[in-house]
Write a protein that holds these residues in place. Structure first.
Motif, short mmCIF file in Angstrom:
data_model
loop_
_atom_site.label_atom_id
_atom_site.label_comp_id
_atom_site.label_asym_id
_atom_site.label_seq_id
_atom_site.Cartn_x
_atom_site.Cartn_y
_atom_site.Cartn_z
N ALA A 145 0.83 -1.21 0.00
CA ALA A 145 0.00 0.00 0.00
C ALA A 145 0.86 1.26 0.00
O ALA A 145 0.55 2.25 -0.68
CB ALA A 145 -0.93 -0.01 1.22
N THR A 146 1.96 1.25 0.76
CA THR A 146 2.85 2.40 0.82
C THR A 146 3.52 2.63 -0.53
O THR A 146 3.64 3.77 -1.01
CB THR A 146 3.92 2.21 1.91
OG1 THR A 146 3.27 1.99 3.16
CG2 THR A 146 4.81 3.42 2.01
N LEU A 147 3.99 1.55 -1.17
CA LEU A 147 4.66 1.68 -2.46
C LEU A 147 3.70 2.19 -3.53
O LEU A 147 4.09 3.03 -4.37
CB LEU A 147 5.25 0.32 -2.87
CG LEU A 147 6.39 -0.20 -1.99
CD1 LEU A 147 6.81 -1.59 -2.45
CD2 LEU A 147 7.58 0.75 -2.02
N VAL A 148 2.44 1.69 -3.52
CA VAL A 148 1.47 2.16 -4.51
C VAL A 148 1.17 3.65 -4.30
O VAL A 148 1.12 4.44 -5.26
CB VAL A 148 0.18 1.32 -4.42
CG1 VAL A 148 -0.93 1.95 -5.28
CG2 VAL A 148 0.45 -0.10 -4.87
N ARG A 149 0.97 4.04 -3.03
CA ARG A 149 0.68 5.45 -2.75
C ARG A 149 1.85 6.35 -3.17
O ARG A 149 1.65 7.39 -3.81
CB ARG A 149 0.39 5.62 -1.25
CG ARG A 149 -0.02 7.05 -0.90
CD ARG A 149 -0.30 7.22 0.58
NE ARG A 149 0.89 7.05 1.39
CZ ARG A 149 1.13 6.01 2.17
NH1 ARG A 149 0.23 5.03 2.25
NH2 ARG A 149 2.24 5.92 2.89
N ASN A 150 3.06 5.95 -2.82
CA ASN A 150 4.22 6.76 -3.20
C ASN A 150 4.42 6.78 -4.71
O ASN A 150 4.88 7.79 -5.27
CB ASN A 150 5.47 6.22 -2.51
CG ASN A 150 5.45 6.46 -1.02
OD1 ASN A 150 4.70 7.31 -0.51
ND2 ASN A 150 6.26 5.72 -0.28
#
Length: 386
Positions: A145-150
């Motif tokens: 989720a963090t990688l997609v958001r970033n």
């Protein structure tokens, strides 16, 4: 003024400022850390500096720091390990160990505590807390989720950069047309006491160059902010982003400190240049009147006005150069002195015949061997002196 001339003038100004800043920076006293950089190294994980450790000749600080960082990354990559498993072990005399369950993360000695100015126990407590924070941050940064958001942030930043550059270029073109139509036609020669200090074309060229320089600087700042922000979003490029930011900030800091240190000398040089410039204008105005016969001096021929002005001009510039030399940033450096000596030798070797001809010409002028209107014969050539 052509574009090439404006470009060369801009490069010359930047070179002078850079030279002044670099020379001034040599005189700026930068506080030196008491930590010996050669025997200590930083423990870095994902670009974040955790702490520093000491090393020995048998176990260098860089190798020790790298080994500790690898252990921390290994713990973070292990989903079974929890932050609460970090503890302090003081069972061995003279050393405090940071343990992860039964695995030793690192051992703290008195030399390590000396770097921070605290005792080993206090340092170990700080290390445990810092390692725990890094473990959680390492895992959070790699969540899908963090990688997609970033990644979405990076795409948005890229689109914003492209749109900003396109809009900025459009506004710059319109601004150039506006200034050329509304301001360019209203710029006139700048005169002081009847002397033209700066021509209208020169003032317009300077204004255009300043606008281009501001736009170029804005583009560079936008690119740097974009790269730094995007690279900071991902753990694999975060270290490079931090290095990129330091790569720009450190030279700018050095440049600013050097420029501030050299500012009084630069102001003196500017004032001296202005004074010499106007002194030469006044002297030329005086000798123009003498040469035209509007002002007479006893035992001074009008024909001597122009050569005398040239002698006075060279003498005044030489005196001004001697006065300005100590105030030129970097003039006391060995490189500057060596360059000055080399130029002096080159000029001395290459101008001996030129100086001889100049002296001979001035001798004939002041002895009035020839006058304006005389017809002379030099070899097989005959002509009138004008």
């Amino acid at each position: 003024m052509s574009k090439s001339i404006r470009w060369l003038a801009g490069c010359a100004v930047l070179f002078v400022l850079a030279w002044a800043a670099a020379a001034g920076a040599a005189d700026v006293r930068v506080p030196v850390s008491p930590v010996d950089e050669e025997v200590s190294a930083q423990v870095v994980v994902d670009g974040a500096v955790l702490f520093r450790v000491r090393g020995t000749s048998a176990f260098p600080a860089e190798k020790r720091a790298q080994l500790i960082a690898e252990r921390i990354v290994g713990l973070a990559a292990d989903p079974r390990f929890k932050r609460e498993d970090l503890r302090i072990d003081e069972s061995q005399p003279g050393v405090v160990q940071v343990m992860a369950g039964t695995t030793r993360v690192m051992a703290l000695y008195a030399a390590d505590a000396e770097l921070e100015g605290v005792d080993a126990r206090t340092l170990a407590t700080t290390v445990v807390h810092r390692v725990g924070e890094v473990l959680e941050a390492w895992r959070h940064d790699r969540l899908p989720a963090t990688l997609v958001r970033n990644g979405l942030y990076a795409v948005g930043a890229t689109l914003a950069l492209g749109l900003g550059l396109w809009v900025g270029a459009l506004l710059m073109r319109r601004w150039r047309r506006f200034t050329e139509q509304r301001i360019g036609t209203r710029i006139h020669d700048l005169k002081v006491f009847g002397f033209r200090v700066l021509g209208a074309r020169q003032m317009w060229a300077v204004l255009t160059s300043v606008l281009n320089l501001l736009w170029f600087a804005a583009v560079l700042v936008a690119l740097h902010v974009y790269l730094g922000s995007v690279l900071l979003l991902f753990p694999w490029t975060r270290g490079f982003a931090i290095d990129l930011i330091a790569l720009v900030v450190k030279p700018l800091r050095t440049f600013a400190l050097g420029l501030v240190a050299a500012l009084p000398d630069l102001i003196f040089l500017v004032v001296l240049f202005i004074l010499v410039r106007y002194a030469l204008k006044l002297i030329k105005h005086f000798f123009d009147h003498v040469g035209a016969g509007r002002l007479t001096l006893a035992d001074f021929e009008p024909d001597w006005a122009l050569p005398t002005y040239r002698l006075v001009k060279v003498l005044l510039i030489a005196i001004a150069a001697a006065v300005a030399y100590p105030y030129i940033p970097g003039s006391d450096s060995d490189a500057f002195k060596g360059m000055s000596l080399l130029l002096g030798v080159i000029v001395s070797l290459g101008s001996s015949s030129v100086i001889g001809n100049i002296i001979a010409g001035y001798t004939m002028t002041y002895r009035r061997v020839f006058k304006l209107g005389d017809r002379v014969r030099i070899g097989e050539y005959i002509g009138d002196i004008h």
